[in-house]
Design an enzyme around this catalytic site. Structure first.
Site, PDB file in Angstrom:
ATOM      1  N   ILE A 115     -32.761  25.236 -15.745  1.00 58.54           N
ATOM      2  CA  ILE A 115     -32.803  23.820 -15.392  1.00 58.54           C
ATOM      3  C   ILE A 115     -31.473  23.212 -15.794  1.00 58.54           C
ATOM      4  CG2 ILE A 115     -33.950  21.596 -15.793  1.00 58.54           C
ATOM      5  CD1 ILE A 115     -36.472  23.140 -16.521  1.00 58.54           C
ATOM      6  N   CYS A 116     -30.873  22.426 -14.922  1.00 63.06           N
ATOM      7  CA  CYS A 116     -29.641  21.698 -15.227  1.00 63.06           C
ATOM      8  C   CYS A 116     -28.557  22.643 -15.743  1.00 63.06           C
ATOM      9  CB  CYS A 116     -29.955  20.575 -16.216  1.00 63.06           C
ATOM     10  SG  CYS A 116     -28.659  19.326 -16.373  1.00 63.06           S
TER      11      CYS A 116
END
Length: 352
Positions: A115-116
């Site tokens: 994520i990210c």
């Protein structure tokens, strides 16, 4: 009463998430919300989540508090699905221990997710070499410079590479996590989890619509919501821009301008994407013909449906149905979207 989708899940039951000193709580919180909360109301065996860290000492969390984690990297590497919700410093080096744990997970066949900024950890471990991947748009150029073997796409919300998946910043992580539930349990369960979180089960478009976007006035948001709600309630019928503008109580020209400012796309593309999204559950869970599905979601012909579906999903409706059913079988390992699926808005078209 909710009836769970009859999808069998022989794999991906255990999930591990990496915590680290200096982390932001949001991304990890998303993982815990999706995979760590018991959901007996679904009447299916849910995931088993372990939060893991390189060190068993207290970890400092952004916002002024600390967190103590029970599990180490051995548990992280042993899970069916391994999630890296970020890194402490996108300019820094990922520890040898974390890199080794991620490689062990890959070697034993784990599904690995970032994520990210977590994509930097996957890239450091060599898991993204030669692959398409994404990260937050602010970090995309840096990721490409630091790891030139990665094919960075800065525009999409997430990239599904089957065994390795990456998402854009923060909230796009929720899009990807719901996508994982959808792959594992089918659309019915994913939709139910999304509804309980009060988020859409599938979000169209890409990161570009969020880059330096002006704040949308409240009255515009209310008007657009009214038009979108009306469209979704009449999806099987012909929908014109004039009708959408009337639902928003705006002139046609004003509506088009305000719609693009709020959504980052055109009314035409948005309606087409909603029709394609509506078709997915029918392709996945019924044996209804492609012609009947096309009519049910508002396309004027099966040929038009196939054209827009293929441009948006990079596969045909029939191939999507076959791949999804293969992935739903206990021994199936095929992603319903195929390796390298990227979530973005469909290409422009000429009719609603």
């Amino acid at each position: 009463m909710f009836v769970p989708s009859p999808v069998s899940r022989a794999t991906h039951r255990t999930v591990s998430a990496l915590a680290f000193d200096g982390m932001s709580p949001f991304e990890l919180g998303c993982v815990v919300e999706i995979f760590g909360i018991a959901r007996p109301e679904l009447e299916i065996p849910w995931y088993e989540l372990s939060v893991c860290a390189e060190s068993r000492t207290d970890l400092r969390v952004t916002g002024g508090f600390t967190m103590r984690v029970e599990h180490g990297l051995d548990v992280l590497a042993a899970a069916d699905t391994v999630i890296v919700p970020g890194v402490a410093d996108v300019h820094g080096e990922v520890s040898h221990e974390v890199v080794a744990a991620l490689r062990r997970a890959r070697d034993r066949g784990s599904r690995i997710v970032s994520i990210c900024s977590g994509a930097f950890a996957l890239a450091a471990a060599g898991l993204l070499d030669g692959r398409e991947a994404t990260t937050h748009w602010r970090y995309a150029n840096l990721l490409q410079r630091r790891f030139p073997r990665v094919k960075v796409d800065p525009d999409v919300l997430y990239v599904d590479g089957a065994d390795v998946l990456t998402s854009a910043g923060s909230a796009a992580g929720l899009d990807l996590l719901i996508h994982l539930v959808r792959k594992d349990y089918g659309p019915g369960v994913a939709n139910e989890v999304a509804r309980r979180l009060v988020i859409p089960p599938h979000r169209d478009g890409g990161q570009a619509q969020f880059i330096q976007a002006a704040v949308t006035p409240v009255e515009d948001g209310v008007a657009m919501a009214a038009a979108m709600t009306w469209a979704l309630e009449h999806l099987a019928e012909p929908i014109t821009i004039a009708a959408l503008a009337e639902a928003a109580h705006m002139s046609r020209r004003t509506f088009i301008r305000h719609f693009g400012r709020q959504t980052g796309t055109s009314p035409l593309r948005w309606v087409i994407s909603q029709r394609i999204t509506a078709s997915l559950a029918m392709l996945e869970s019924t044996s209804v013909s492609v012609e009947e599905i096309a009519s049910a979601v508002g396309f004027d012909s099966a040929a038009t449906f196939r054209h827009h579906f293929t441009r948006a999903m990079r596969t045909s409706p029939s191939a999507y149905r076959r791949a999804f059913r293969a992935s739903a079988a206990p021994s199936g390992q095929v992603s319903p979207h195929g390796a390298g699926h990227r979530t973005r808005a469909p290409d422009p078209a000429t009719e609603l």
